[in-house]
Scaffold this motif. Structure first.
Motif, PDB file in Angstrom:
ATOM      1  N   GLY A 184      38.033  31.747  38.450  1.00 36.25           N
ATOM      2  CA  GLY A 184      38.321  31.739  37.028  1.00 36.25           C
ATOM      3  C   GLY A 184      38.905  33.042  36.528  1.00 36.25           C
ATOM      4  O   GLY A 184      38.941  34.066  37.221  1.00 36.25           O
ATOM      5  N   THR A 190      38.182  43.654  37.366  1.00 38.91           N
ATOM      6  CA  THR A 190      38.178  43.778  35.909  1.00 38.91           C
ATOM      7  C   THR A 190      39.077  44.932  35.486  1.00 38.91           C
ATOM      8  O   THR A 190      39.168  45.967  36.173  1.00 38.91           O
ATOM      9  CB  THR A 190      36.753  44.035  35.370  1.00 38.91           C
ATOM     10  OG1 THR A 190      36.229  45.232  35.961  1.00 38.91           O
ATOM     11  CG2 THR A 190      35.835  42.864  35.684  1.00 38.91           C
ATOM     12  N   GLN A 220      34.976  40.091  41.951  1.00 38.93           N
ATOM     13  CA  GLN A 220      35.751  40.129  40.717  1.00 38.93           C
ATOM     14  C   GLN A 220      36.557  41.420  40.609  1.00 38.93           C
ATOM     15  O   GLN A 220      36.205  42.452  41.167  1.00 38.93           O
ATOM     16  CB  GLN A 220      34.837  39.994  39.501  1.00 38.93           C
ATOM     17  CG  GLN A 220      33.862  41.143  39.324  1.00 38.93           C
ATOM     18  CD  GLN A 220      32.918  40.947  38.151  1.00 38.93           C
ATOM     19  OE1 GLN A 220      32.477  39.828  37.885  1.00 38.93           O
ATOM     20  NE2 GLN A 220      32.604  42.024  37.447  1.00 38.93           N
ATOM     21  N   SER A 268      36.698  32.009  28.717  1.00 38.62           N
ATOM     22  CA  SER A 268      36.813  31.923  30.170  1.00 38.62           C
ATOM     23  C   SER A 268      37.149  30.496  30.569  1.00 38.62           C
ATOM     24  O   SER A 268      36.709  29.538  29.918  1.00 38.62           O
ATOM     25  CB  SER A 268      35.487  32.342  30.828  1.00 38.62           C
ATOM     26  OG  SER A 268      35.495  32.065  32.223  1.00 38.62           O
ATOM     27  N   ASN A 269      37.958  30.351  31.609  1.00 38.97           N
ATOM     28  CA  ASN A 269      38.174  29.029  32.201  1.00 38.97           C
ATOM     29  C   ASN A 269      38.090  29.168  33.706  1.00 38.97           C
ATOM     30  O   ASN A 269      38.496  30.170  34.275  1.00 38.97           O
ATOM     31  CB  ASN A 269      39.516  28.422  31.756  1.00 38.97           C
ATOM     32  CG  ASN A 269      40.691  29.214  32.251  1.00 38.97           C
ATOM     33  OD1 ASN A 269      41.219  28.956  33.325  1.00 38.97           O
ATOM     34  ND2 ASN A 269      41.116  30.225  31.483  1.00 38.97           N
ATOM     35  N   ALA A 270      37.499  28.148  34.351  1.00 42.53           N
ATOM     36  CA  ALA A 270      37.266  28.219  35.791  1.00 42.53           C
ATOM     37  C   ALA A 270      37.444  26.843  36.413  1.00 42.53           C
ATOM     38  O   ALA A 270      37.194  25.809  35.767  1.00 42.53           O
ATOM     39  CB  ALA A 270      35.857  28.743  36.080  1.00 42.53           C
ATOM     40  N   GLY A 303      33.109  30.016  26.188  1.00 41.81           N
ATOM     41  CA  GLY A 303      33.499  31.036  25.229  1.00 41.81           C
ATOM     42  C   GLY A 303      32.499  31.198  24.108  1.00 41.81           C
ATOM     43  O   GLY A 303      31.540  30.433  23.988  1.00 41.81           O
ATOM     44  N   SER A 318      38.956  35.377  32.711  1.00 48.37           N
ATOM     45  CA  SER A 318      38.299  35.478  31.405  1.00 48.37           C
ATOM     46  C   SER A 318      38.810  36.689  30.634  1.00 48.37           C
ATOM     47  O   SER A 318      39.359  37.632  31.215  1.00 48.37           O
ATOM     48  CB  SER A 318      36.784  35.562  31.561  1.00 48.37           C
ATOM     49  OG  SER A 318      36.403  36.803  32.124  1.00 48.37           O
ATOM     50  N   TYR A 319      38.559  36.649  29.319  1.00 48.86           N
ATOM     51  CA  TYR A 319      38.870  37.773  28.430  1.00 48.86           C
ATOM     52  C   TYR A 319      37.673  37.986  27.521  1.00 48.86           C
ATOM     53  O   TYR A 319      37.101  37.018  26.989  1.00 48.86           O
ATOM     54  CB  TYR A 319      40.115  37.482  27.583  1.00 48.86           C
ATOM     55  CG  TYR A 319      40.343  38.512  26.499  1.00 48.86           C
ATOM     56  CD1 TYR A 319      40.925  39.748  26.784  1.00 48.86           C
ATOM     57  CD2 TYR A 319      39.959  38.254  25.186  1.00 48.86           C
ATOM     58  CE1 TYR A 319      41.120  40.702  25.796  1.00 48.86           C
ATOM     59  CE2 TYR A 319      40.155  39.195  24.186  1.00 48.86           C
ATOM     60  CZ  TYR A 319      40.723  40.424  24.490  1.00 48.86           C
ATOM     61  OH  TYR A 319      40.909  41.363  23.500  1.00 48.86           O
ATOM     62  N   LYS A 320      37.267  39.253  27.342  1.00 43.97           N
ATOM     63  CA  LYS A 320      36.125  39.564  26.481  1.00 43.97           C
ATOM     64  C   LYS A 320      36.411  40.828  25.677  1.00 43.97           C
ATOM     65  O   LYS A 320      36.907  41.815  26.207  1.00 43.97           O
ATOM     66  CB  LYS A 320      34.862  39.766  27.321  1.00 43.97           C
ATOM     67  CG  LYS A 320      33.613  40.065  26.486  1.00 43.97           C
ATOM     68  CD  LYS A 320      32.402  40.383  27.361  1.00 43.97           C
ATOM     69  CE  LYS A 320      31.837  39.121  27.971  1.00 43.97           C
ATOM     70  NZ  LYS A 320      30.527  39.372  28.644  1.00 43.97           N
ATOM     71  N   TRP A 335      39.736  42.164  30.758  1.00 43.70           N
ATOM     72  CA  TRP A 335      40.282  41.008  31.466  1.00 43.70           C
ATOM     73  C   TRP A 335      39.619  40.943  32.842  1.00 43.70           C
ATOM     74  O   TRP A 335      39.438  41.970  33.499  1.00 43.70           O
ATOM     75  CB  TRP A 335      41.795  41.148  31.638  1.00 43.70           C
ATOM     76  CG  TRP A 335      42.564  40.961  30.360  1.00 43.70           C
ATOM     77  CD1 TRP A 335      42.951  41.919  29.477  1.00 43.70           C
ATOM     78  CD2 TRP A 335      43.028  39.722  29.837  1.00 43.70           C
ATOM     79  NE1 TRP A 335      43.632  41.366  28.419  1.00 43.70           N
ATOM     80  CE2 TRP A 335      43.696  40.007  28.611  1.00 43.70           C
ATOM     81  CE3 TRP A 335      42.951  38.392  30.261  1.00 43.70           C
ATOM     82  CZ2 TRP A 335      44.286  39.023  27.835  1.00 43.70           C
ATOM     83  CZ3 TRP A 335      43.535  37.415  29.487  1.00 43.70           C
ATOM     84  CH2 TRP A 335      44.185  37.718  28.284  1.00 43.70           C
ATOM     85  N   LYS A 336      39.286  39.736  33.278  1.00 42.76           N
ATOM     86  CA  LYS A 336      38.573  39.588  34.556  1.00 42.76           C
ATOM     87  C   LYS A 336      39.082  38.379  35.327  1.00 42.76           C
ATOM     88  O   LYS A 336      39.258  37.296  34.757  1.00 42.76           O
ATOM     89  CB  LYS A 336      37.064  39.451  34.309  1.00 42.76           C
ATOM     90  CG  LYS A 336      36.255  39.247  35.578  1.00 42.76           C
ATOM     91  CD  LYS A 336      34.766  39.366  35.334  1.00 42.76           C
ATOM     92  CE  LYS A 336      34.200  38.211  34.551  1.00 42.76           C
ATOM     93  NZ  LYS A 336      32.708  38.274  34.472  1.00 42.76           N
TER      94      LYS A 336
END
Length: 751
Positions: free
Chosen positions: A443, A503, A501, A429-431, A413, A445-447, A484-485
Motif C-alpha cells: 500500500g 517513508t 516501509q 491509505s489504500n492497500a 483514512g 499512504s499520506y499523513k 508519504w509512505k
C-alpha cells in the motif's frame, strides 16, 4: 471325605493362583513401571500417524436431575404474607432440556502426527445457530490431543503428564491390579498428586500394556472449581504391534467455587456457591449443566506422511468446511440414540436467526478492536474524541472499508481537528492484498498529523483500542510530520508478522527547539527512512481460517525487532542516522491464578539524531509540587514517577517485572486484582550539545521505581501507587510518590 479333599484342593489351588498373580503384579513396583513407560515413550507413541476424526460437543443436562417444581414466592408486607410471583423457571428449563440440548457443535477433521508435531485440518463443521462458525472455539484446549504429551491441558489448564520426567516427581503411583484386554496383559496404575493442599490437582488411572508399556487407556480427573473427567481409549493394532487411538471423551461439570467460573472462552458461566452471596442455597441452571465432548478415530493410516505442509499452522480450516452437505455427516457418524440432537439444530438455528446473534457477534468482534461497521465501512472509534495539552479536544472521524466492498482491496483514512491548536489533521491509505494465505498487503499512504517526541514505536504493533487512553492526556511536546509512505505487510515467514516501509517526512517540532548539525541550526527538517519491523512468536500456535490467520495460543517469550536507516541523498534527506530496537516479552500463568510478566526493551540510535527520534523512556508524571496535583491515569509499561521530558537518551535499556495475584473476592461485584511491579531504566546520550533551547537530563545513573496496582476494583476502575528511588531519587519525599487511577474495561469479547 472325598468331597472335603476336593474342596480343600480347590481352595489351595485358588490360593496358589492368587499368590502367583500377586507375585506377578509385584514383579515391578508402580514407580519402576512408570519409569520404564517414560523411557519407552518415544518408541510407543505413534510418530507417523494420520486419521479422520469426528468430534461432537454438547452442552446439556439430564432432565431427571431437575425437579421442575413451580415455586410460589411470598413477601411479608405490613405483617401480612403477600404473593409476589410464581417462579416456574425450573419447570421451563426441564421442559426445554427434555426435548433438546442447550447447544452443540460438530466437526470432521483430518489429524496428522509426525515426530511429535500435530496438525488438524478441519474438513467439515457446523455450529448450532451459525452459518459461519466461531473459529476461536476450535482453538480451545479442552483435553490433550495425545496421551503421550509432556504437558496435559484440561479445560485450558496446564498439568504435568504422569508419564513425564517432571510429572514423576509430582505424583504418587500405586499398582492396583492386572487384567486382560484384547488378549494382552495390562497393568492398572493409579496416580495422585503428592501435594494434597492445592486445588485443581490432577488424578487418574493409567492402563499400560505389560509387555510394551504403551498406553492402553488413560483416565484423567480434576475435582476442584470444576469437575473434569477425560478418557482416552486405544485399540491394539496387530500390524504395528502397538496400541493406537480409538476414541476420547470429556465431561465437565460444576465443582466447588465461591465465585462464578467462566470457561469455553468465557461463553459458559457456572454460578458460584458462596453462601454469603446465596444464603438460600438457590439452585441455578448451571448446577445441572454438563459439557460433553466425544472424539472418534476412523481410517487410521501409518508411516505415510513424509512432511507436514505449513507445519507452523496447527489448525487449518478448509474453505469448504462450512458448506459440506448434511449427508456427509451421517456416512459414518449418525448417532440414532441421541434423539435431542436434531431438535437442537432446528431450535437454535431459528432462535439465532430471529435474534440476529450471529450479526451481533460479528459487530462485537469489530467493536473490541475499535471499529463499528456501517455497511461496507468500519468506523474507527479511536478518532471520535481525544484530548492532549497541545491540541485540546481532538475530534474527528475515520475508518476502513471492509470485506463487503472487497476482500483484497481496502481504503483507510481519517480527519481530525484540534480545538486548541486550530489545525486539521488527515490520513489516507489504500492497500491491495496479493497473498491470501500469507496475508501480504502492499500500500501507499499520506499523513499530516502530530507525534509525541522520542516515543519508541514498533511499527508492527497491533493497534490497541482503548475506551480511554490516559497517557496522551498530559503530553505537550509534539512534532508535526507530513509523511508519504510505501509499505509491504506480510506473514510469509512462519510465525512472524513483518512490515517493510519507506517513508519521506517533513518534520516540524511544535515547541522551542533547534538541532545543530555541522554548524547549522535546524528548526525543521526532511527525513527519508527505510524501516523493517518484525514480530516473532516462535512458541505460539496459529490457525488458518477462510478469513485470515489467528494466533490461537499465545506462548512466550515473544520477540520484536525493528531497524530504521535514513536514506542519504534521497528525497532531500537532511541527517544521516539509524536506529535499532528490540523487545523481549515473557508471561507465565499458573494454575493458582498467579501471573508473572517480564518485559525488556532496548534501543540504539546512531548518527545525527534529532530529539524527535531519541528515546524518552515513556514518562507518565506531571511536574507538580503536590501529590494530589499529580493524580492522573496510569499508563501501560511506563514510568509513573518520571516527569515528562525529564530524560532523553540515544542508547537505553528498560526492564519491567510484575507479579499479579489472584482476584480478591470482596463481594459479588468487587473483585480487584492486586499486582506488585518494579521498573528499571538506564540510558546515555551522545552529543547532547547538539540539542538547543530545550533543557533535559540524561539517565546515565539509572532510574528505579516500584509499587503496587489494585486494578478493576469496581467497573474497571482501580488505582496504583509507585515510589521512585535509587540514584535519581528526589530530595523531597512526596516528590517520589505517584498515585494514579487505572482503567481496565473488559468489553466481554475475545479476540
Amino acid at each position: 471325605m472325598v468331597i472335603k479333599k476336593i474342596f480343600f484342593a480347590v481352595i489351595l489351588l485358588s490360593f496358589g493362583l492368587t499368590i502367583k498373580t500377586r507375585a506377578q503384579i509385584n514383579k515391578y513396583s508402580a514407580e519402576e513401571i512408570i519409569k520404564k513407560t517414560i523411557d519407552l515413550k518415544k518408541t510407543n507413541e505413534t510418530r507417523n500417524f494420520e486419521s479422520t476424526t469426528y468430534n461432537k460437543l454438547i452442552i446439556t443436562a439430564n432432565p431427571e436431575d431437575i425437579k421442575g417444581h413451580v415455586d410460589t414466592i411470598f413477601v411479608i408486607k405490613k405483617g401480612k404474607k403477600i404473593l409476589k410471583e410464581i417462579d416456574s423457571s425450573d419447570q421451563t428449563f426441564k421442559k426445554v432440556i427434555s426435548k433438546q440440548h442447550l447447544y452443540q457443535t460438530e466437526k470432521i477433521s483430518k489429524i496428522k502426527t509426525l515426530n511429535g508435531q500435530n496438525k488438524e485440518i478441519i474438513l467439515a463443521t457446523r455450529m448450532a445457530g451459525f452459518k459461519e462458525p466461531i473459529y476461536e472455539y476450535f482453538a480451545l484446549q479442552l483435553q490433550p490431543q495425545s496421551a503421550y504429551d509432556e504437558k496435559i491441558y484440561l479445560v485450558e489448564k496446564e498439568y504435568f503428564s504422569p508419564i513425564s520426567k517432571r510429572g514423576f516427581t509430582k505424583y504418587n503411583y500405586n499398582l492396583k491390579d492386572s487384567l486382560i484386554l484384547e488378549n494382552r496383559k495390562v497393568y492398572k496404575v493409579t496416580f495422585e498428586p503428592k501435594t494434597e493442599s492445592k486445588k485443581n490437582k490432577l488424578y487418574g488411572v493409567l492402563f499400560l500394556d505389560a509387555e510394551k508399556l504403551s498406553i492402553v487407556k488413560l483416565e484423567l480427573k480434576v475435582s476442584g472449581i470444576l469437575k473434569v473427567y477425560s478418557l482416552h481409549e486405544f485399540d491394539f493394532n496387530r500390524d504395528l504391534n502397538n496400541w493406537i487411538p480409538k476414541k476420547n471423551s470429556l465431561t465437565i461439570k460444576k465443582g466447588n467455587s465461591k465465585s462464578p467460573i467462566k470457561i469455553l472462552g468465557e461463553t459458559i458461566t457456572f454460578e458460584g456457591t458462596n453462601p454469603k452471596f446465596n444464603p438460600e442455597n438457590k439452585k441455578y441452571a448451571s448446577d445441572f449443566i454438563e459439557i460433553k465432548s466425544y472424539t472418534t478415530y476412523f481410517e487410521p493410516r501409518f508411516n505415510q506422511i513424509t512432511n507436514l505442509k505449513q507445519k507452523e499452522i496447527a489448525i487449518e480450516i478448509n474453505e469448504k468446511a462450512i458448506t459440506k452437505k448434511d449427508n456427509l455427516w451421517y456416512t459414518y457418524f449418525n448417532d440414532s440414540t441421541d434423539v435431542r440432537s436434531n431438535p437442537t439444530y432446528v431450535s437454535l438455528d431459528s432462535l439465532v436467526e430471529k435474534r440476529r446473534w450471529e450479526n451481533k457477534i460479528k459487530i462485537g468482534r469489530k467493536v473490541i478492536n475499535g471499529y463499528y461497521p456501517i455497511d461496507f465501512f468500519d468506523v474507527d472509534l479511536r478518532y471520535l474524541i481525544r484530548y492532549n495539552n497541545y491540541e485540546g479536544f481532538r475530534v474527528g472521524i475515520g475508518g476502513v472499508t471492509n470485506e463487503k466492498l472487497s476482500k483484497n482491496y481496502k481504503i483507510e483514512g481519517y480527519g481530525a481537528y484540534g480545538t486548541k491548536d486550530g489545525f486539521f489533521k488527515i490520513f489516507l491509505s489504500n492497500a491491495y492484498r496479493f497473498g491470501k494465505q500469507t496475508e501480504t498487503w502492499f500500500g501507499i499512504s499520506y499523513k499530516d498529523d502530530l507525534n509525541e517526541i522520542a516515543n519508541t514505536n514498533f511499527e508492527i504493533d497491533k493497534r490497541v483500542f482503548k475506551i480511554y487512553d490516559p497517557r496522551p492526556f498530559n503530553i505537550s511536546t509534539f512534532y508535526n510530520h507530513e509523511t508519504w509512505k510505501a509499505f509491504l505487510e506480510t506473514k510469509i515467514i512462519p510465525k512472524t508478522q513483518s512490515i517493510f516501509q519507506v517513508t519521506h517526512s517533513f518534520i516540524e517540532p511544535k515547541f522551542d527547539y533547534s538541532f545543530e548539525n555541522k554548524g547549522i541550526l535546524y528548526d525543521d527538517f526532511y527525513a527519508t527512512l527505510f524501516t523493517t519491523s518484525v514480530q516473532w512468536n516462535p512458541f505460539s500456535k496459529f490457525m488458518q481460517t477462510p478469513s485470515g490467520r489467528i494466533e490461537i495460543e499465545k506462548r512466550y517469550p515473544k520477540f520484536t525487532f525493528q531497524f530504521s536507516q535514513s536514506l542519504n541523498g534521497i528525497w532531500n534527506n537532511y541527517f544521516d542516522f539509524g536506529k535499532f530496537e528490540f523487545r523481549f516479552d515473557y508471561q507465565k500463568k499458573f494454575n493458582s491464578n498467579h501471573k508473572i510478566s517480564f518485559l525488556a526493551e532496548t534501543g540504539y540510535a546512531y548518527g545525527d539524531v534529532p530529539i524527535t527520534h531519541l528515546y524518552n523512556h515513556s514518562p507518565n508524571n506531571l511536574n507538580k509540587s503536590k501529590i494530589l496535583q499529580r493524580i492522573t491515569f496510569a499508563g501501560r509499561d511506563s514510568f509513573e514517577t518520571m516527569f515528562y521530558n525529564e530524560f532523553f537518551s540515544n542508547k537505553h535499556v528498560f526492564f519491567q517485572l510484575e507479579h499479579q495475584f489472584p482476584k480478591l473476592e470482596i463481594s459479588k461485584r468487587i473483585n480487584p486484582v492486586f499486582s506488585l511491579v518494579s521498573r528499571y531504566g538506564v540510558g546515555t546520550l551522545d552529543n547532547k550539545e547538539q540539542h538547543k533551547n530545550f533543557y533535559f537530563k540524561t539517565l546515565d545513573k539509572g532510574f528505579l521505581e516500584s509499587g503496587f496496582e489494585l486494578n478493576q476494583i469496581y467497573r474497571g476502575i482501580g488505582f496504583t501507587a509507585t515510589y521512585r528511588y535509587g540514584a535519581n531519587h528526589l530530595p523531597q519525599f512526596e516528590d517520589n510518590i505517584a498515585i494514579k487511577l487505572s482503567i481496565q474495561i473488559n468489553l466481554g469479547f475475545n479476540n
